[in-house]
Design an enzyme around this catalytic site. Structure first.
Site, PDB file in Angstrom:
ATOM      1  N   GLU A 222     -26.159   9.343 -18.330  1.00 42.85           N
ATOM      2  CA  GLU A 222     -25.056   8.385 -18.401  1.00 42.85           C
ATOM      3  C   GLU A 222     -24.325   8.462 -17.069  1.00 42.85           C
ATOM      4  O   GLU A 222     -23.922   9.548 -16.642  1.00 42.85           O
ATOM      5  CB  GLU A 222     -24.122   8.776 -19.567  1.00 42.85           C
ATOM      6  CG  GLU A 222     -23.031   7.806 -19.874  1.00 42.85           C
ATOM      7  CD  GLU A 222     -23.516   6.526 -20.538  1.00 42.85           C
ATOM      8  OE1 GLU A 222     -24.639   6.504 -21.083  1.00 42.85           O
ATOM      9  OE2 GLU A 222     -22.755   5.541 -20.487  1.00 42.85           O
TER      10      GLU A 222
ATOM     11  N   GLU B 171     -26.367   3.090  -9.356  1.00 44.26           N
ATOM     12  CA  GLU B 171     -27.471   3.427 -10.259  1.00 44.26           C
ATOM     13  C   GLU B 171     -28.803   3.275  -9.540  1.00 44.26           C
ATOM     14  O   GLU B 171     -29.713   4.086  -9.711  1.00 44.26           O
ATOM     15  CB  GLU B 171     -27.440   2.537 -11.506  1.00 44.26           C
ATOM     16  CG  GLU B 171     -26.335   2.915 -12.477  1.00 44.26           C
ATOM     17  CD  GLU B 171     -26.370   2.088 -13.755  1.00 44.26           C
ATOM     18  OE1 GLU B 171     -27.418   1.477 -14.060  1.00 44.26           O
ATOM     19  OE2 GLU B 171     -25.337   2.038 -14.435  1.00 44.26           O
TER      20      GLU B 171
ATOM     21  N   ASP C 295     -27.887   5.136 -19.328  1.00 42.03           N
ATOM     22  CA  ASP C 295     -28.004   4.229 -18.179  1.00 42.03           C
ATOM     23  C   ASP C 295     -29.335   4.384 -17.457  1.00 42.03           C
ATOM     24  O   ASP C 295     -29.893   3.419 -16.945  1.00 42.03           O
ATOM     25  CB  ASP C 295     -26.864   4.493 -17.184  1.00 42.03           C
ATOM     26  CG  ASP C 295     -25.507   4.137 -17.754  1.00 42.03           C
ATOM     27  OD1 ASP C 295     -25.390   3.066 -18.364  1.00 42.03           O
ATOM     28  OD2 ASP C 295     -24.563   4.941 -17.598  1.00 42.03           O
TER      29      ASP C 295
ATOM     30  N   SER D   1     -27.392  -2.807 -23.763  1.00 41.72           N
ATOM     31  CA  SER D   1     -28.370  -3.270 -24.735  1.00 41.72           C
ATOM     32  C   SER D   1     -28.121  -4.662 -25.296  1.00 41.72           C
ATOM     33  O   SER D   1     -28.937  -5.170 -26.040  1.00 41.72           O
ATOM     34  CB  SER D   1     -28.469  -2.258 -25.875  1.00 41.72           C
ATOM     35  OG  SER D   1     -27.176  -1.859 -26.260  1.00 41.72           O
TER      36      SER D   1
END
Lengths: 133, 133
Positions: free
Chosen positions: B50, B8, B37, B28
């Site tokens: 995502e 990420e 994401d 969350s």
């Protein structure tokens, strides 16, 4: 920090209740990009928000925080706001040109705080307009 | 999870290098809103992503993930994408109507993966168009 986190969540709830999708952005850790505390959008407006919780006024804001907020907002495409929360005074949302300059940055004193938008004004396009007119 | 986080971050770096402000959105926790994401924006386009890192294809995606991504994207005002990363095959970015349905959700097989956008196509408005024409 715990307390700050609680109020950021409160603000996120407030946004979702008013038709904005809002997320908390984690302090970036090893990624050194200028990110705000909260991002919110409703398909029409996008807000980048730096949250300041303090026990009383004035609130001093380091120049770097404001510069980072500008940098992020310009790149992302968002309106920058400083959200100040003071116990028993609630939230106010300040656009950056409302802040008073200090030697090392900016401050929110009583006058600045009360010139800020209340949450209802922030999320209402109609009354919001007066900021930009 | 550690590994997913690393990729990420890689993707966030890629966005900033191409003129997008991008942030990682934390899972969350106690706030149960449908958040993606990664959120990225460049003042013109807003992307909700995502991220799915898997060792191989096909990648199965629970229906709920797709529904949450739609819900967030419609509220926030963002284009929804599923980003799939497979070792030695890099990243591909899939719009939701490219996914194949399964009984319990969706999947990305070899055909779907290769129909996806590469990162350069995702961030280039020109070639991006073909998705919507």
């Amino acid at each position: 920090m715990k307390k700050g986190y609680r109020f950021e969540r409160e603000l996120i709830h407030m946004f979702w209740r008013r038709g904005f999708a809002a997320v908390r952005v984690p302090a970036s850790g090893s990624i050194s990009y200028p990110v705000p505390d909260i991002i919110a959008g409703n398909g029409n407006r996008y807000l980048a928000i730096e949250v300041k919780m303090r026990s009383k006024l004035p609130v001093y804001i380091p120049r770097e925080d404001v510069e980072n907020l500008i940098k992020f907002s310009e790149t992302f495409g968002a309106e920058p706001f400083i959200a100040v929360r003071i116990p028993n005074m609630g939230w106010r949302f300040l656009s950056l040109n409302n802040l008073k300059r200090t030697k090392n940055g900016y401050k929110v004193d009583d006058e600045v705080f009360h010139s800020g938008l209340e949450f209802d004004e922030l999320v209402s396009n109609v009354r919001q307009k007066r900021l930009f007119e």
